[in-house]
Write a protein that holds these residues in place. Sequence first.
Motif, PDB file in Angstrom:
ATOM      1  N   ALA A 147       0.839  -1.008  -0.004  1.00 55.20           N
ATOM      2  CA  ALA A 147       0.003   0.212  -0.002  1.00 55.20           C
ATOM      3  C   ALA A 147       0.772   1.275   0.675  1.00 55.20           C
ATOM      4  O   ALA A 147       1.856   1.399   1.240  1.00 55.20           O
ATOM      5  N   LYS A 175      -1.242  -0.975  -3.819  1.00 56.66           N
ATOM      6  CA  LYS A 175      -2.519  -0.274  -3.232  1.00 56.66           C
ATOM      7  C   LYS A 175      -2.184   1.085  -3.581  1.00 56.66           C
ATOM      8  O   LYS A 175      -1.323   0.925  -2.372  1.00 56.66           O
ATOM      9  N   ALA A 182      -4.691   2.604   3.743  1.00 57.26           N
ATOM     10  CA  ALA A 182      -3.506   1.957   3.737  1.00 57.26           C
ATOM     11  C   ALA A 182      -4.055   1.844   5.360  1.00 57.26           C
ATOM     12  O   ALA A 182      -3.141   0.232   5.633  1.00 57.26           O
ATOM     13  N   TRP A 194       3.834  -1.811   4.172  1.00 57.94           N
ATOM     14  CA  TRP A 194       2.902  -0.952   3.560  1.00 57.94           C
ATOM     15  C   TRP A 194       4.056   0.878   3.797  1.00 57.94           C
ATOM     16  O   TRP A 194       4.819   0.540   4.741  1.00 57.94           O
TER      17      TRP A 194
END
Length: 347
Positions: A147, A175, A182, A194
């Motif tokens: 993310a 993503k 997130a 992330w």
Amino acid sequence: MRRHLAATALLLPLALLLTACSGASSASTSSAGSGGGTDGQGSLTLNVGDQKGGSEAVLRAAGELDDLKYKIRWSTFTSGPPLLEAVNAKAVDIGAVGNTPPVFAAGANSKISVVAAYHGTASGEAILVQDGSPLKKTEDLKGKSVAVAQGSSANYQLIASLKEAGLSLKDVKVKYLQPADALAAFTSGKVDAWAVWDPYTSQVLESKKGRVLTDGDGLVNGLSFQVAAPAALEDKKKSAAVADYLKRLRRAQDWVFAHPEAWAKVWAKDTGLPYDAALAAVKRSNGTRVPVAVDKKVITSEQAIADTFTDQKLIPRRVEFGDFVDTRFNGDLPPSTSKPRTYRKES
């Protein structure tokens, strides 16, 4: 259910934070006047764009707003991009942003001038994984989901980290999510990693919700900027006020480094960030910044960011970042490659 509740508890204070490092993907709008007001006295007014827990908070905490000979009218914005839109529209004379918003503003051919720079550590720019994740090194991200906020400083850090590991964005499942979404995806295990920035990084680490897989130290420039409206700089009186304002900010940054706990308390109160996370972020990144010259190395490193986002088709045209820089306030500041401050004791 317990995991969902934990994620929600973590999300609430984070949602109050404002993303100076956001890039073109930010859908936020300005909230000019929210948390604003006026300081100082005199006939001249400097219109300053700010973000929550930003310039106004640190100047006030450091006592740098006590003897202003001009007025500062504060306008609060949710992130860097809308702040720079206001600079372009001449609604704001100067404001603070991270290292990616000026690149996107330049890509849009906005009327902006980068007039001051700060160099801090890039360890707050991190790719996080959950504590129990089997991922141990950047190469392990191949085929995994990550993310990241599109066009943000973290987006660039992700690209740079993957490149160093011999990978590219095509090797991972990206993503594109803004921090709130997130965070939810990360804590629920819907993504494997992330890529984000401080103080989000520090809050995740302090809350024991994840660990650092890799960070931006040595990969990204760790720069942040003050960006002014060219029209304000053409006005002699406003230009003089800008020069004074920048000096006050430099002294305030010195105060932050010398008083990390005091600043962390102010920052936490202003943003809703837990104190422990705020203090960790101050020591990891926020307090490490040193005022530096806007020099050729700044232009070169920002040009690299611009070229990267142009290659990703996030910027529609080739940007010459040097066209958006004004060096008149450099004075005797050290070069942009000067080492950031550190709270680590030398062994």
